[in-house]
Design a protein around this motif. Sequence first.
Motif, PDB file in Angstrom:
ATOM      1  N   ALA A 122       0.856  -1.352   0.219  1.00 60.39           N
ATOM      2  CA  ALA A 122      -0.076   0.091  -0.039  1.00 60.39           C
ATOM      3  C   ALA A 122       0.978   1.479  -0.138  1.00 60.39           C
ATOM      4  O   ALA A 122       2.117   1.374   0.351  1.00 60.39           O
TER       5      ALA A 122
ATOM      6  N   LEU B  34      -4.822   7.140  -0.492  1.00 59.61           N
ATOM      7  CA  LEU B  34      -4.362   5.665  -0.314  1.00 59.61           C
ATOM      8  C   LEU B  34      -4.297   4.939  -1.603  1.00 59.61           C
ATOM      9  O   LEU B  34      -5.318   5.238  -2.241  1.00 59.61           O
ATOM     10  N   ALA B  35      -3.333   4.172  -1.906  1.00 59.42           N
ATOM     11  CA  ALA B  35      -3.337   3.388  -3.152  1.00 59.42           C
ATOM     12  C   ALA B  35      -2.647   2.071  -2.881  1.00 59.42           C
ATOM     13  O   ALA B  35      -2.253   1.918  -1.718  1.00 59.42           O
TER      14      ALA B  35
ATOM     15  N   VAL C  48      -3.801  -1.109   7.017  1.00 57.83           N
ATOM     16  CA  VAL C  48      -3.767   0.270   5.803  1.00 57.83           C
ATOM     17  C   VAL C  48      -4.455   1.292   6.031  1.00 57.83           C
ATOM     18  O   VAL C  48      -4.160   2.253   5.984  1.00 57.83           O
ATOM     19  N   THR C  49      -5.841   0.939   6.002  1.00 59.60           N
ATOM     20  CA  THR C  49      -6.613   2.022   6.471  1.00 59.60           C
ATOM     21  C   THR C  49      -6.654   2.771   7.788  1.00 59.60           C
ATOM     22  O   THR C  49      -6.722   3.975   8.031  1.00 59.60           O
TER      23      THR C  49
ATOM     24  N   THR D 268     -10.917   2.246  -2.007  1.00 65.64           N
ATOM     25  CA  THR D 268      -9.924   3.122  -1.366  1.00 65.64           C
ATOM     26  C   THR D 268     -10.427   4.466  -1.032  1.00 65.64           C
ATOM     27  O   THR D 268     -11.685   4.624  -0.966  1.00 65.64           O
TER      28      THR D 268
ATOM     29  N   TYR E 174      -3.908   5.211   7.345  1.00 69.00           N
ATOM     30  CA  TYR E 174      -4.586   6.354   6.564  1.00 69.00           C
ATOM     31  C   TYR E 174      -5.294   7.289   7.689  1.00 69.00           C
ATOM     32  O   TYR E 174      -5.133   8.461   7.748  1.00 69.00           O
TER      33      TYR E 174
ATOM     34  N   SER F 137      -9.327   9.156  -0.028  1.00 68.73           N
ATOM     35  CA  SER F 137      -8.300  10.072  -0.004  1.00 68.73           C
ATOM     36  C   SER F 137      -8.984  11.304   0.553  1.00 68.73           C
ATOM     37  O   SER F 137     -10.385  11.488   0.572  1.00 68.73           O
TER      38      SER F 137
ATOM     39  N   SER G 169      -5.211  -1.527  -0.166  1.00 69.01           N
ATOM     40  CA  SER G 169      -5.542  -0.327   0.279  1.00 69.01           C
ATOM     41  C   SER G 169      -6.856  -0.444   1.030  1.00 69.01           C
ATOM     42  O   SER G 169      -7.434   0.252   1.794  1.00 69.01           O
TER      43      SER G 169
ATOM     44  N   LEU H 160       0.859   5.740   0.712  1.00 67.64           N
ATOM     45  CA  LEU H 160       0.023   7.197   1.056  1.00 67.64           C
ATOM     46  C   LEU H 160       0.743   8.029   0.294  1.00 67.64           C
ATOM     47  O   LEU H 160       2.118   8.165   0.639  1.00 67.64           O
TER      48      LEU H 160
END
Length: 214
Positions: A115, A190-191, A200-201, A173, A204, A175, A195, A117
């Motif tokens: 992932a 986030l990519a 991962v979240t 995803t 973020y 943003s 994601s 950012l």
Amino acid sequence: MPARAPFLRTALLAAVLLTACGTTPEPDATPSAAPSGKPAGKPAEDSSREPAVKAAGSLGGPGTACALPVSFSLAEGWEAEAVEKPKDPAFASLVTQGPATVLCEAKSEGTPDIAFLRVWTAPEGSARSVLKAFVEAEESRGIVLTDLRAGAVPAVEARYSVYSKLTEEWRETRSFAVRTGGGAVVVVGLAGLDSGEDAVTAAYELAKGTLRTS
């Protein structure tokens, strides 16, 4: 191409692979399930249940990997590096998406996930208009824009799905965008293949919750 440009190398490799693959099948008209072995990303109302992550540093301030008009905490296991503009004008499109230009990329190097950012900036506009144009510049659907706060700063967040031509699937995803005191708009997006993963979240959400403008 500059030696320190992992984002550019990744984008260029993707372009080469797409060319080698030939035609790309049309995505399904209805949302697909998450990739095999990967749970679907959580909807907006579930964000409070995302696991906590440990902050292992900051990004954007003096002495950090990227000089940015904002700063925020970076989760443990994530490593950041500035994205340099390509010297060859032919590759200029690799660092832009809609009205925004990428400045920095943080990768989940020290975690099991794949992932990124990425921090983008647009010279003018409202946070909402820039974020909407940013999201619509790639193949996306189901965009939901929400007004909220990133740290103590008014922000707009987008939750949506993007289509990957490499993996031939949709993935969820998100943003968010803020307008700085100087008038520029910063987008944190986030990519990556993972994601939608909880860890991962959470990374973020840590960035969003700790954001400060310069």
